[in-house]
Enzyme design. Structure first.
Site, PDB file in Angstrom:
ATOM      1  CE  LYS A   1      -1.859   2.776   2.713  1.00 19.20           C
ATOM      2  NZ  LYS A   1      -1.715   3.981   1.842  1.00 19.20           N
TER       3      LYS A   1
ATOM      4  CD  GLU B   1      13.081   0.726   9.823  1.00 16.61           C
ATOM      5  OE1 GLU B   1      13.623   1.775  10.206  1.00 16.61           O
ATOM      6  OE2 GLU B   1      13.589  -0.395   9.965  1.00 16.61           O
TER       7      GLU B   1
ATOM      8  CB  CYS C   1      13.056   8.975   8.515  1.00 13.52           C
ATOM      9  SG  CYS C   1      14.164   7.896   7.612  1.00 13.52           S
TER      10      CYS C   1
ATOM     11  CD  GLU D   1       9.700  12.863  11.584  1.00 17.54           C
ATOM     12  OE1 GLU D   1       8.504  12.515  11.684  1.00 17.54           O
ATOM     13  OE2 GLU D   1      10.558  12.146  11.052  1.00 17.54           O
TER      14      GLU D   1
HETATM   15  P1  NAD Z   1       2.216   8.382   7.650  1.00 16.84           P
HETATM   16  O1  NAD Z   1       2.408   7.651   8.928  1.00 16.84           O
HETATM   17  O2  NAD Z   1       1.232   9.487   7.616  1.00 16.84           O
HETATM   18  O3  NAD Z   1       1.769   7.374   6.487  1.00 16.84           O
HETATM   19  C1  NAD Z   1       2.574   6.270   6.118  1.00 16.84           C
HETATM   20  C2  NAD Z   1       1.697   5.229   5.440  1.00 16.84           C
HETATM   21  O4  NAD Z   1       0.793   4.681   6.394  1.00 16.84           O
HETATM   22  C3  NAD Z   1       0.847   5.757   4.303  1.00 16.84           C
HETATM   23  O5  NAD Z   1       0.826   4.792   3.268  1.00 16.84           O
HETATM   24  C4  NAD Z   1      -0.522   5.909   4.953  1.00 16.84           C
HETATM   25  O6  NAD Z   1      -1.583   5.875   4.030  1.00 16.84           O
HETATM   26  C5  NAD Z   1      -0.543   4.692   5.846  1.00 16.84           C
HETATM   27  N1  NAD Z   1      -1.481   4.766   6.988  1.00 16.84           N
HETATM   28  C6  NAD Z   1      -1.975   5.875   7.595  1.00 16.84           C
HETATM   29  N2  NAD Z   1      -2.774   5.512   8.627  1.00 16.84           N
HETATM   30  C7  NAD Z   1      -2.780   4.163   8.677  1.00 16.84           C
HETATM   31  C8  NAD Z   1      -3.395   3.201   9.534  1.00 16.84           C
HETATM   32  N3  NAD Z   1      -4.175   3.562  10.547  1.00 16.84           N
HETATM   33  N4  NAD Z   1      -3.161   1.887   9.294  1.00 16.84           N
HETATM   34  C9  NAD Z   1      -2.336   1.499   8.294  1.00 16.84           C
HETATM   35  N5  NAD Z   1      -1.748   2.360   7.431  1.00 16.84           N
HETATM   36  C10 NAD Z   1      -1.955   3.687   7.635  1.00 16.84           C
HETATM   37  O7  NAD Z   1       3.656   8.901   7.208  1.00 16.84           O
HETATM   38  P2  NAD Z   1       4.040   9.859   5.992  1.00 16.84           P
HETATM   39  O8  NAD Z   1       3.580  11.248   6.308  1.00 16.84           O
HETATM   40  O9  NAD Z   1       3.662   9.240   4.695  1.00 16.84           O
HETATM   41  O10 NAD Z   1       5.641   9.788   6.061  1.00 16.84           O
HETATM   42  C11 NAD Z   1       6.407  10.614   6.879  1.00 16.84           C
HETATM   43  C12 NAD Z   1       6.826   9.881   8.137  1.00 16.84           C
HETATM   44  O11 NAD Z   1       7.534   8.693   7.798  1.00 16.84           O
HETATM   45  C13 NAD Z   1       7.796  10.697   8.975  1.00 16.84           C
HETATM   46  O12 NAD Z   1       7.450  10.564  10.324  1.00 16.84           O
HETATM   47  C14 NAD Z   1       9.125  10.035   8.694  1.00 16.84           C
HETATM   48  O13 NAD Z   1      10.093  10.200   9.697  1.00 16.84           O
HETATM   49  C15 NAD Z   1       8.726   8.609   8.554  1.00 16.84           C
HETATM   50  N6  NAD Z   1       9.764   7.868   7.839  1.00 16.84           N
HETATM   51  C16 NAD Z   1      10.519   6.964   8.532  1.00 16.84           C
HETATM   52  C17 NAD Z   1      11.542   6.289   7.883  1.00 16.84           C
HETATM   53  C18 NAD Z   1      12.385   5.260   8.587  1.00 16.84           C
HETATM   54  O14 NAD Z   1      12.999   4.455   7.903  1.00 16.84           O
HETATM   55  N7  NAD Z   1      12.443   5.246   9.910  1.00 16.84           N
HETATM   56  C19 NAD Z   1      11.776   6.527   6.522  1.00 16.84           C
HETATM   57  C20 NAD Z   1      10.980   7.461   5.862  1.00 16.84           C
HETATM   58  C21 NAD Z   1       9.966   8.112   6.526  1.00 16.84           C
END
Ligand code: NAD
Length: 483
Positions: free
Chosen positions: A174, A247, A281, A378
């Site tokens: 997804k 992650e 991230c 963040e």
């Molecule tokens: P997000 O948590 O808003 O969304 C990530 C994914 O989760 C999307 O595909 C979203 O549709 C899905 N999602 C949302 N709610 C959900 C639920 N209840 N159940 C299952 N799936 C759900 O994150 P974002 O805004 O897309 O990305 C930014 C974040 O990602 C930042 O916090 C960043 O630090 C983190 N990030 C972490 C890493 C790492 O490797 N640690 C790498 C890149 C980004």
């Protein structure tokens, strides 16, 4: 206008939901594509396909799986130009970097193709003197749900998909609702040679992601994204007692010591803070500078930041690219405004430019304190909060004073300080004089609230293998302890 449907069983598949989700180019604010809004029924269809495919994929010889993974790597490299362009349209990121990210994604398929054909377990010595053997076997879980964030759609997918498939699992992906286009494009362009059902993609938002987590035939969840979403996923996965790999976010520190190569440290910190508009991230978000060079460093970082060119990723002159959405920019701007109101001194940036797209200029704030949200949360934007330190103990304490512990950097040639830095600072990845560099063979992940589990390296393969112990007595000799 780019349009894709779902990818299930190696076929473009209409969604059960007639609605569409529009994709916006962050550099112009224009709608550039659409994908199905998605539905829980789509999740059921995709999971059924993945479950069927698992029945034969799990028994496919590792060498055959490896060949298919290598072919994926080769095909990915062939798409670098076109998929790179799509990535630039949906993420706003630099085209030249997007090409590199596709190349890099290919490396993970090559790496895990080889790693997964090496062994499927071990043979510990038997505990009994009889003719016995003990086998520790590594077996796939089944269907992996891969949930990906907006910032690195293809790269972070590769970190999950390559080891998951190499280990014998099938996948339902997804993508993030903001950036699903390149992922879908690559299904036909780079992955269609896998048996039908091995890789499937459903689009949608939180509801579709939650349905994937809850589906009884999804065996493990590999998630990259924010802390609140990670927490929600962990809660929902508890019902099915599913393993989750999380992650999550960071608020990464950088320590700049007085002995560092000053000019290079300025440029390295700027790189670590502004890469991908600060939407990494592991972006540098907090900078601690040793007092004797503090004023000079703040001034130099601000001067360097001011002359960086921010613009569209398709423009080869661009250095800093836009944020993903207007809402993301508002959030970043609110943190900056709050910091200024809370006593930080704005040295550059900090204003929303009058131009189309979701640009935010590289921003440096000095004299920050840990009372500010900017230094505790963040930021996920091209913004750095800077503070001085007097003793190295203080620098280490400041670096550790965070609920996150994803990564951290230090700039020094003092080996004793480096040793203390990597021994005492919490973080899954620690960089010395060279921020934001990863290696397919070295694990990546977070401590504290930055996550659970590791991707990349052998640890990244283990995430998708579960363990069986087989105890086998060849002779079936009668045991003294039997009834
Ligand atoms: P997000 O948590 O808003 O969304 C990530 C994914 O989760 C999307 O595909 C979203 O549709 C899905 N999602 C949302 N709610 C959900 C639920 N209840 N159940 C299952 N799936 C759900 O994150 P974002 O805004 O897309 O990305 C930014 C974040 O990602 C930042 O916090 C960043 O630090 C983190 N990030 C972490 C890493 C790492 O490797 N640690 C790498 C890149 C980004």
């Amino acid at each position: 206008m780019i349009e894709h449907t779902l990818w299930i069983n190696n076929q473009w598949t209409a969604s059960a939901n007639p609605g569409w989700h529009e994709i916006t180019d962050p550099a112009s604010g224009r709608v550039i594509g659409r994908v199905p809004a998605g539905d829980t029924a789509d999740v059921a269809t995709a999971v059924a396909a993945a479950r069927d495919a698992f029945e034969s994929w799990q028994w496919t010889p590792a060498a055959t799986r490896a060949d298919l993974l290598h072919t994926a790597a080769q095909r990915l490299r062939g798409t670098a130009e076109s998929a790179g362009e799509t990535l630039t349209l949906e993420t706003g990121r630099l085209q030249v970097r997007n090409r590199l990210y596709i190349e890099w994604a290919a490396q993970f398929f090559d790496y895990y193709a080889e790693l997964a054909r090496n062994e499927i377990g071990r043979i510990p010595p038997s505990a009994e003197p009889d003719a016995q053997v003990n086998l520790v076997l590594k077996v796939p879980y089944g269907v992996v749900g891969c949930i990906v964030p907006f910032n690195y759609p293809v790269l972070l997918l590769a970190w999950k998909l390559a080891p998951a498939l190499a280990a014998g699992n099938t996948a339902v992906i997804k993508p993030a609702p903001q950036t699903p286009l390149a992922t879908l494009e690559l299904m036909e362009a780079a992955f269609s040679h896998f048996p039908p059902g091995v890789i499937n993609v459903v689009t949608g938002g939180a509801d579709v992601g939650a349905a994937l987590v809850a589906h009884p035939n999804v065996d493990v969840i590999a998630f990259t994204g924010s802390v609140p979403t990670g927490q929600a996923i962990m809660r929902h996965a508890a019902d099915g007692l599913k393993p989750v790999h999380l992650e999550l976010g960071g608020n990464d520190p950088a320590i700049v010591c007085a002995d560092a190569d000053f000019d290079k440290a300025v440029r390295a910190v700027a790189w670590g803070g502004y890469l991908n508009g600060g939407q990494v991230c592991t972006s540098i978000e907090r900078v601690y500078v040793e007092r004797p060079i503090y004023d000079r460093f703040c001034a130099a970082l601000a001067a360097f930041s001011k002359q960086l060119v921010y613009g569209a990723g398709s423009d080869p002159e661009t250095q800093v690219t836009p944020l993903i959405s207007a809402a993301a920019r508002e959030r970043v701007h609110a943190l900056v405004s709050e910091a200024v109101a809370g006593g930080a001194q704005l040295l550059c940036g900090g204003t929303i430019p009058e131009r189309p797209g979701f640009f935010y200029p590289p921003t440096v704030l000095r004299d920050c304190t840990h009372a500010l949200r900017l230094m505790r949360e963040e930021t996920f934007g091209p913004v750095m909060g800077v503070m001085p330190f007097d003793s190295f103990d203080e620098a280490l304490a400041l670096a550790n004073d965070s609920e996150f512990a994803l990564a951290g950097s230090i700039f020094t040639f003092d080996a004793r300080r480096v040793r203390r830095f990597y021994a005492e600072v919490a973080g899954g990845t620690l960089w010395v004089n060279d921020p934001i560099v990863d290696n397919p063979a070295a694990p990546f992940g977070g401590m504290k609230r930055s996550g659970i589990g590791r991707e990349l390296g052998p640890e990244g393969l283990e995430a998708f293998r579960q363990t069986k112990h087989v105890h086998w007595d060849f002779e079936m000799r009668e045991k003294s302890w039997w009834f």
